[in-house]
Scaffold this motif. Sequence first.
Motif, PDB file in Angstrom:
ATOM      1  N   LYS A 195       7.794 -20.874  36.413  1.00 22.43           N
ATOM      2  CA  LYS A 195       7.858 -22.338  36.528  1.00 22.43           C
ATOM      3  C   LYS A 195       8.753 -22.951  35.454  1.00 22.43           C
ATOM      4  O   LYS A 195       8.408 -23.936  34.813  1.00 22.43           O
ATOM      5  N   MET A 196       9.915 -22.347  35.248  1.00 21.67           N
ATOM      6  CA  MET A 196      10.896 -22.878  34.307  1.00 21.67           C
ATOM      7  C   MET A 196      12.299 -22.595  34.826  1.00 21.67           C
ATOM      8  O   MET A 196      12.508 -21.666  35.617  1.00 21.67           O
ATOM      9  N   LEU A 197      13.250 -23.428  34.409  1.00 22.75           N
ATOM     10  CA  LEU A 197      14.647 -23.258  34.808  1.00 22.75           C
ATOM     11  C   LEU A 197      15.392 -22.569  33.666  1.00 22.75           C
ATOM     12  O   LEU A 197      15.571 -23.151  32.597  1.00 22.75           O
ATOM     13  N   GLU A 241      13.087 -13.852  27.129  1.00 24.00           N
ATOM     14  CA  GLU A 241      11.782 -14.339  27.589  1.00 24.00           C
ATOM     15  C   GLU A 241      10.726 -14.206  26.497  1.00 24.00           C
ATOM     16  O   GLU A 241       9.931 -15.121  26.280  1.00 24.00           O
ATOM     17  N   ARG A 242      10.743 -13.062  25.806  1.00 23.20           N
ATOM     18  CA  ARG A 242       9.700 -12.786  24.804  1.00 23.20           C
ATOM     19  C   ARG A 242       9.818 -13.690  23.592  1.00 23.20           C
ATOM     20  O   ARG A 242       8.803 -14.223  23.098  1.00 23.20           O
ATOM     21  N   PHE A 243      11.039 -13.892  23.083  1.00 24.08           N
ATOM     22  CA  PHE A 243      11.192 -14.583  21.801  1.00 24.08           C
ATOM     23  C   PHE A 243      11.597 -16.052  21.930  1.00 24.08           C
ATOM     24  O   PHE A 243      11.397 -16.826  20.986  1.00 24.08           O
ATOM     25  N   ALA A 244      12.171 -16.455  23.062  1.00 20.90           N
ATOM     26  CA  ALA A 244      12.608 -17.840  23.217  1.00 20.90           C
ATOM     27  C   ALA A 244      11.691 -18.654  24.116  1.00 20.90           C
ATOM     28  O   ALA A 244      11.409 -19.821  23.828  1.00 20.90           O
ATOM     29  N   TYR A 245      11.217 -18.039  25.210  1.00 23.36           N
ATOM     30  CA  TYR A 245      10.467 -18.810  26.202  1.00 23.36           C
ATOM     31  C   TYR A 245       8.956 -18.630  26.121  1.00 23.36           C
ATOM     32  O   TYR A 245       8.207 -19.586  26.329  1.00 23.36           O
ATOM     33  N   ARG A 246       8.494 -17.422  25.829  1.00 25.22           N
ATOM     34  CA  ARG A 246       7.048 -17.192  25.825  1.00 25.22           C
ATOM     35  C   ARG A 246       6.321 -18.054  24.792  1.00 25.22           C
ATOM     36  O   ARG A 246       5.235 -18.579  25.084  1.00 25.22           O
ATOM     37  N   PRO A 247       6.872 -18.254  23.575  1.00 23.70           N
ATOM     38  CA  PRO A 247       6.170 -19.129  22.621  1.00 23.70           C
ATOM     39  C   PRO A 247       6.047 -20.572  23.109  1.00 23.70           C
ATOM     40  O   PRO A 247       5.223 -21.328  22.599  1.00 23.70           O
ATOM     41  N   LEU A 248       6.875 -20.944  24.100  1.00 17.76           N
ATOM     42  CA  LEU A 248       6.838 -22.303  24.627  1.00 17.76           C
ATOM     43  C   LEU A 248       6.102 -22.379  25.959  1.00 17.76           C
ATOM     44  O   LEU A 248       6.266 -23.351  26.695  1.00 17.76           O
ATOM     45  N   ARG A 249       5.314 -21.357  26.271  1.00 18.93           N
ATOM     46  CA  ARG A 249       4.652 -21.287  27.572  1.00 18.93           C
ATOM     47  C   ARG A 249       3.812 -22.534  27.848  1.00 18.93           C
ATOM     48  O   ARG A 249       3.751 -23.007  28.975  1.00 18.93           O
ATOM     49  N   ALA A 274       4.311 -25.505  26.324  1.00 17.82           N
ATOM     50  CA  ALA A 274       5.020 -26.701  25.872  1.00 17.82           C
ATOM     51  C   ALA A 274       5.478 -27.537  27.070  1.00 17.82           C
ATOM     52  O   ALA A 274       5.355 -27.140  28.224  1.00 17.82           O
ATOM     53  N   SER A 275       6.034 -28.700  26.774  1.00 19.55           N
ATOM     54  CA  SER A 275       6.515 -29.589  27.832  1.00 19.55           C
ATOM     55  C   SER A 275       7.754 -28.996  28.496  1.00 19.55           C
ATOM     56  O   SER A 275       8.504 -28.234  27.877  1.00 19.55           O
ATOM     57  N   PRO A 276       8.000 -29.327  29.765  1.00 21.14           N
ATOM     58  CA  PRO A 276       9.195 -28.825  30.450  1.00 21.14           C
ATOM     59  C   PRO A 276      10.493 -29.191  29.735  1.00 21.14           C
ATOM     60  O   PRO A 276      11.459 -28.419  29.759  1.00 21.14           O
ATOM     61  N   LEU A 277      10.514 -30.364  29.086  1.00 18.12           N
ATOM     62  CA  LEU A 277      11.714 -30.782  28.371  1.00 18.12           C
ATOM     63  C   LEU A 277      12.021 -29.844  27.214  1.00 18.12           C
ATOM     64  O   LEU A 277      13.185 -29.484  26.984  1.00 18.12           O
ATOM     65  N   ALA A 278      11.004 -29.415  26.481  1.00 11.81           N
ATOM     66  CA  ALA A 278      11.201 -28.501  25.357  1.00 11.81           C
ATOM     67  C   ALA A 278      11.751 -27.165  25.847  1.00 11.81           C
ATOM     68  O   ALA A 278      12.660 -26.582  25.227  1.00 11.81           O
ATOM     69  N   THR A 319      15.472 -25.570  25.059  1.00 14.54           N
ATOM     70  CA  THR A 319      15.572 -24.203  24.530  1.00 14.54           C
ATOM     71  C   THR A 319      16.511 -23.356  25.375  1.00 14.54           C
ATOM     72  O   THR A 319      17.322 -22.591  24.843  1.00 14.54           O
ATOM     73  N   ALA A 320      16.419 -23.494  26.690  1.00 14.07           N
ATOM     74  CA  ALA A 320      17.295 -22.738  27.589  1.00 14.07           C
ATOM     75  C   ALA A 320      18.754 -23.099  27.360  1.00 14.07           C
ATOM     76  O   ALA A 320      19.631 -22.221  27.323  1.00 14.07           O
ATOM     77  N   ILE A 321      19.026 -24.390  27.179  1.00  9.27           N
ATOM     78  CA  ILE A 321      20.400 -24.820  26.894  1.00  9.27           C
ATOM     79  C   ILE A 321      20.853 -24.256  25.553  1.00  9.27           C
ATOM     80  O   ILE A 321      22.006 -23.837  25.385  1.00  9.27           O
ATOM     81  N   GLY A 322      19.935 -24.229  24.576  1.00  8.75           N
ATOM     82  CA  GLY A 322      20.274 -23.660  23.269  1.00  8.75           C
ATOM     83  C   GLY A 322      20.580 -22.178  23.355  1.00  8.75           C
ATOM     84  O   GLY A 322      21.531 -21.693  22.716  1.00  8.75           O
TER      85      GLY A 322
END
Length: 291
Positions: A32-34, A78-86, A88-92, A96-99
């Motif tokens: 559920k993330m882009l 996924e492990r180090f950038a996205y999982r800690p934000l599981r 968090a808000s979709p905007l965050a 992060t994905a853009i970063g």
Amino acid sequence: MEFLTSLLNGLSSGGTYAIIAIGYTMVYGIAKMLNFAHGDIIMVGGYAMFSTLLLINQPVVALIFAIVFCMILGVCIERFAYRPLRGASPLAVLITAIGVSSLLQSLAQIIFGAAPKMPTRLQISGAIHIGSLAISYGTIVTLAVTVVLMVALTVFVKYSKVGRAMVAVSEDRGAAQLMGINTNAIIAITFAIGSALAAVAAYLMLMKAPSLTNTLGAMPGIKAFTAAVIGGIGSIPGAMLGGVLLGVIESLSLSIPVLAPFTDAIEFAILIVILLVKPAGLLGKTRREKV
């Protein structure tokens, strides 16, 4: 005959878009993330093949290495950038994905420089002539790889244990956890599969036009995301349909001199029209949010 040539070229481009779009749609459907860094994994796959060819002049070995490298990279992202934000808000997550996307592009430019690299060893030349119709080997390979990957992925999701777990996590992550499914592992596998498809897409792109820069996957990534939305984000058959449809529209527009300069505008205009008529996409399902 020109129409058939444009149609075949469109199916070839559409197949590549479909392969990339499946990566987008699988990650969105399950996590559920882009993942807007997906296009840059294509670029990383291209540089992985280029680096391998410098050491071992074997395209098959280069492709295998790129697939493995991109799978590892996808899992690490996924492990180090996205999982800690599981939680968090979709905007965050989006920021992060853009970063991550900017980070990958910058690292590639620092390591390989800004000048385009030319992995010409990946290029396939020649064509099959059927009457006055010429079908390039690159088009044939792209169509064959696309069909094989789509069939294999469909069978994997529908019949394998991991595939059924993916469907369960996509439908209801909480219920899947209660049933004993390791959702973190399933999401990591999804990223690995999407990244492997990105590496294959990089090969198909460089096979036709062997020019490699740190922005290789930027526009194809955006167009593949468009294809995923047109087909219905979260739907694998929708990603396939959207990719092929977008590729055919692009090829036919480029074949008409009056429309050629406005090809990108036409593609995104069609996206807007489809979303106005069917907001969930052609094969997407409208889901009710639980309160």
